[in-house]
Design a protein around this motif. Structure first.
Motif, mmCIF file in Angstrom:
data_model
loop_
_atom_site.group_PDB
_atom_site.id
_atom_site.type_symbol
_atom_site.label_atom_id
_atom_site.label_comp_id
_atom_site.label_asym_id
_atom_site.label_seq_id
_atom_site.Cartn_x
_atom_site.Cartn_y
_atom_site.Cartn_z
ATOM 1 N N ARG A 343 8.857 9.908 22.535
ATOM 2 C CA ARG A 343 9.498 9.379 21.339
ATOM 3 C C ARG A 343 10.546 10.384 20.858
ATOM 4 N N PRO A 344 11.499 9.943 20.075
ATOM 5 C CA PRO A 344 12.518 10.881 19.569
ATOM 6 C C PRO A 344 11.901 11.895 18.614
ATOM 7 N N ALA A 345 12.460 13.092 18.616
ATOM 8 C CA ALA A 345 12.035 14.134 17.671
ATOM 9 C C ALA A 345 12.790 13.923 16.368
ATOM 10 N N TYR A 346 12.119 13.346 15.385
ATOM 11 C CA TYR A 346 12.787 13.001 14.135
ATOM 12 C C TYR A 346 13.012 14.211 13.243
ATOM 13 N N ARG A 347 12.224 15.257 13.431
ATOM 14 C CA ARG A 347 12.329 16.433 12.570
ATOM 15 C C ARG A 347 12.574 17.671 13.424
ATOM 16 N N PRO A 348 13.247 18.666 12.880
ATOM 17 C CA PRO A 348 13.461 19.899 13.655
ATOM 18 C C PRO A 348 12.175 20.715 13.736
ATOM 19 N N GLY A 349 12.099 21.554 14.737
ATOM 20 C CA GLY A 349 10.943 22.422 14.876
ATOM 21 C C GLY A 349 9.848 21.811 15.724
ATOM 22 N N LYS A 350 8.742 22.513 15.790
ATOM 23 C CA LYS A 350 7.605 22.097 16.608
ATOM 24 C C LYS A 350 6.881 20.923 15.958
ATOM 25 N N PRO A 351 6.590 19.867 16.706
ATOM 26 C CA PRO A 351 5.871 18.729 16.124
ATOM 27 C C PRO A 351 4.392 19.053 15.934
ATOM 28 N N TRP A 360 13.226 15.173 22.546
ATOM 29 C CA TRP A 360 12.123 14.246 22.739
ATOM 30 C C TRP A 360 10.788 14.956 22.506
ATOM 31 N N VAL A 361 9.803 14.166 22.108
ATOM 32 C CA VAL A 361 8.428 14.659 21.948
ATOM 33 C C VAL A 361 7.547 13.896 22.930
ATOM 34 N N TYR A 362 6.873 14.642 23.798
ATOM 35 C CA TYR A 362 5.992 14.050 24.805
ATOM 36 C C TYR A 362 4.533 14.203 24.367
ATOM 37 N N GLU A 363 3.747 13.179 24.641
ATOM 38 C CA GLU A 363 2.301 13.217 24.424
ATOM 39 C C GLU A 363 1.618 12.774 25.707
ATOM 40 N N LEU A 364 0.497 13.405 26.023
ATOM 41 C CA LEU A 364 -0.227 13.133 27.255
ATOM 42 C C LEU A 364 -1.605 12.563 26.950
ATOM 43 N N PHE A 365 -2.015 11.598 27.758
ATOM 44 C CA PHE A 365 -3.345 11.006 27.657
ATOM 45 C C PHE A 365 -3.888 10.850 29.076
ATOM 46 N N VAL A 366 -5.184 11.034 29.228
ATOM 47 C CA VAL A 366 -5.812 10.919 30.543
ATOM 48 C C VAL A 366 -6.978 9.945 30.448
ATOM 49 N N THR A 367 -7.229 9.259 31.539
ATOM 50 C CA THR A 367 -8.351 8.336 31.634
ATOM 51 C C THR A 367 -8.749 8.179 33.090
ATOM 52 N N ASP A 368 -9.997 7.768 33.294
ATOM 53 C CA ASP A 368 -10.466 7.503 34.655
ATOM 54 C C ASP A 368 -10.467 6.007 34.960
ATOM 55 N N ARG A 369 -10.074 5.165 34.010
ATOM 56 C CA ARG A 369 -10.066 3.716 34.228
ATOM 57 C C ARG A 369 -8.951 3.334 35.201
ATOM 58 N N ALA A 370 -9.226 2.371 36.073
ATOM 59 C CA ALA A 370 -8.267 1.961 37.096
ATOM 60 C C ALA A 370 -7.058 1.291 36.459
ATOM 61 N N SER A 371 -5.910 1.399 37.115
ATOM 62 C CA SER A 371 -4.689 0.791 36.584
ATOM 63 C C SER A 371 -4.754 -0.729 36.604
ATOM 64 N N SER A 372 -5.555 -1.294 37.509
ATOM 65 C CA SER A 372 -5.701 -2.750 37.534
ATOM 66 C C SER A 372 -6.567 -3.251 36.389
ATOM 67 N N ALA A 373 -7.426 -2.383 35.859
ATOM 68 C CA ALA A 373 -8.326 -2.764 34.764
ATOM 69 C C ALA A 373 -7.671 -2.553 33.410
ATOM 70 N N TRP A 374 -7.058 -1.394 33.228
ATOM 71 C CA TRP A 374 -6.391 -1.063 31.962
ATOM 72 C C TRP A 374 -4.919 -0.801 32.254
ATOM 73 N N SER A 375 -4.040 -1.574 31.650
ATOM 74 C CA SER A 375 -2.614 -1.275 31.752
ATOM 75 C C SER A 375 -2.312 -0.025 30.921
ATOM 76 N N PRO A 376 -1.140 0.570 31.072
ATOM 77 C CA PRO A 376 -0.818 1.751 30.258
ATOM 78 C C PRO A 376 -0.931 1.489 28.762
ATOM 79 N N THR A 377 -0.461 0.328 28.296
ATOM 80 C CA THR A 377 -0.569 0.024 26.869
ATOM 81 C C THR A 377 -2.009 -0.253 26.464
ATOM 82 N N ASP A 378 -2.838 -0.768 27.386
ATOM 83 C CA ASP A 378 -4.262 -0.948 27.084
ATOM 84 C C ASP A 378 -4.921 0.397 26.804
#
Length: 418
Positions: A343-351, A360-378
């Motif tokens: 997402r865009p960095a709306y404010r200066p400095g560290k988020p 840009w501001v990056y966020e990471l998420f991890v899961t063991d669920r299969a891609s066929s079972a859970w879509s990225p938005t799921d």
């Protein structure tokens, strides 16, 4: 002109007596209903037969007498123990002792001595009795709830999160002619994260485990400061496995949902070893530098995600089969599925959350669920639904307020929390 007295004026009569007549507190009737149900259940029998705390100066009280007081304190909803004992004399104490068939309720001093004699083994036994009662008499069948993924498989979500009890220290006198002062909260609290309470000096963390669909509590574990999240995750996983087995579900159908505090490979390996699934925020931003991750980020976003009631729109990528290796111990490793949002960095400095790279501001998420079972938005939707769990624990976060502390002994305070 004289005002006429209306004919329908009501007259009241006030009757006084020298005998005190205390009115029962407003919380008494609902508390008696719950106390009566607990006394008639298998949990009430187990508390009276299996739970024994050996102590000195026991007097005429048994362990069950103190358990009744702690149950009443939890059900009354009063601010502190002093307020409870202010309401207890009179019909309230008589009704409570009659329901549980006790002779009388212990005093505050006797309760303090009892909590000081509680051992960690007693706390573990109490937690096991409560969990066993939940497994036997809790919700079963369709009432357990769950999610159906795109492959038609059922998953039950469990949340593991901490509440923070902050305290503000008073100034101590520094007089060389007197002994060094000692803070009573030292064994109970330590410096650490206190949930945004700016005036808190020390804190105590209580980690709670909850079934997300029914809001059933499976256990809680306390420790000074930030607690011991990794060590406490071991009994949490064991409780989830017991819960699923009692409901006729496989361990792989349980999914632990965790925040960034747990977002390291060690936690993912521990949950995987227990046979459970996971979806959690990742705080190991070394994964952004992997070649397979950079290759995926060079392509257009695979999806876009916008949380409910939020104007922020996140671009989403997923990377399958990411080798996740611990930087401290290369033997700890898992192969996981990585979800990346930008997402865009709306404010200066560290988020506050995420890692800033350029604009840009990056966020990471991890899961063991299969891609066929859970879509990225799921996967993102399941994680960001944690707000429901955090709402149930918001009332537990208190700033510089130790009035609800019943014992300055860690095991005694944990006994009350169970």
């Amino acid at each position: 002109m004289a005002q006429e007295r209306p004919k329908d004026t009501h007259h009241g009569r006030i009757v006084t007596t020298s005998t005190p007549d205390r009115q029962p507190p407003p919380w008494l009737v609902p508390a008696l209903v719950v106390l009566l149900a607990i006394h008639a259940s298998a949990l009430g029998t187990a508390l009276g037969t299996r739970l024994h705390v050996p102590r000195k100066r026991a007097g005429t009280y048994e362990t069950l007498d103190f358990v009744v007081v702690l149950l009443t304190f939890a059900l009354a909803g009063v601010h502190d123990l002093k307020a409870l004992y202010r309401d207890l004399p009179g019909p309230a104490a008589t009704a409570i002792t009659a329901v549980w068939q006790r002779a009388r309720l212990p005093s505050r001093a006797a309760l303090s001595r009892f909590l000081g004699a509680v051992r960690p083994d007693d706390v573990a036994l109490l937690g096991d009795l409560v969990l066993a009662d939940l497994l036997a008499d809790g919700l079963h069948g369709a009432a357990v709830g769950g999610l159906r993924d795109r492959d038609g498989q059922r998953a039950v979500i469990f949340d593991d999160d901490g509440t923070y009890h902050g305290a503000q220290h008073r100034d101590l006198a520094t007089d060389p002619t007197r002994p060094a002062p000692v803070r009573r909260s030292t064994p109970l609290c330590a410096r650490g994260y206190h949930g945004g309470a700016k005036r808190a000096d020390v804190t105590r963390t209580r980690t709670a485990l909850q079934q997300a669909h029914t809001q059933e509590w499976l256990g809680c574990w306390s420790a000074p400061g930030n607690g011991h999240p990794f060590a406490q995750l071991v009994p949490a996983c064991a409780a989830v496995v017991r819960y699923l087995a009692a409901r006729g579900l496989a361990a792989c159908q349980g999914v632990l949902r965790l925040d960034g505090l747990y977002g390291v490979v060690r936690v993912a390996a521990l949950i995987t070893a227990a046979g459970l699934g996971y979806v959690m925020r990742c705080k190991d931003y070394r994964l952004l530098r992997l070649g397979i991750v950079q290759a995926v980020l060079a392509t257009p976003p695979q999806a876009y995600y916008q949380a409910p009631d939020s104007p922020v729109v996140r671009a989403v990528w997923q990377v399958l089969g990411v080798p996740w290796v611990s930087s401290k111990d290369p033997r700890v490793r898992v192969v996981t599925r990585l979800l990346i949002t930008r997402r865009p960095a709306y404010r200066p400095g560290k988020p506050r959350v995420g890692k800033r790279v350029g604009d840009w501001v990056y966020e990471l998420f991890v899961t063991d669920r299969a891609s066929s079972a859970w879509s990225p938005t799921d996967g993102l939707s399941v994680y960001f639904a944690r707000g429901g769990f955090e709402g149930t624990l918001a009332q537990e976060d208190r700033e510089h307020d130790l009035d609800r502390t019943l014992s300055w002994h860690p095991a005694g305070q944990d006994f009350r929390s169970e």
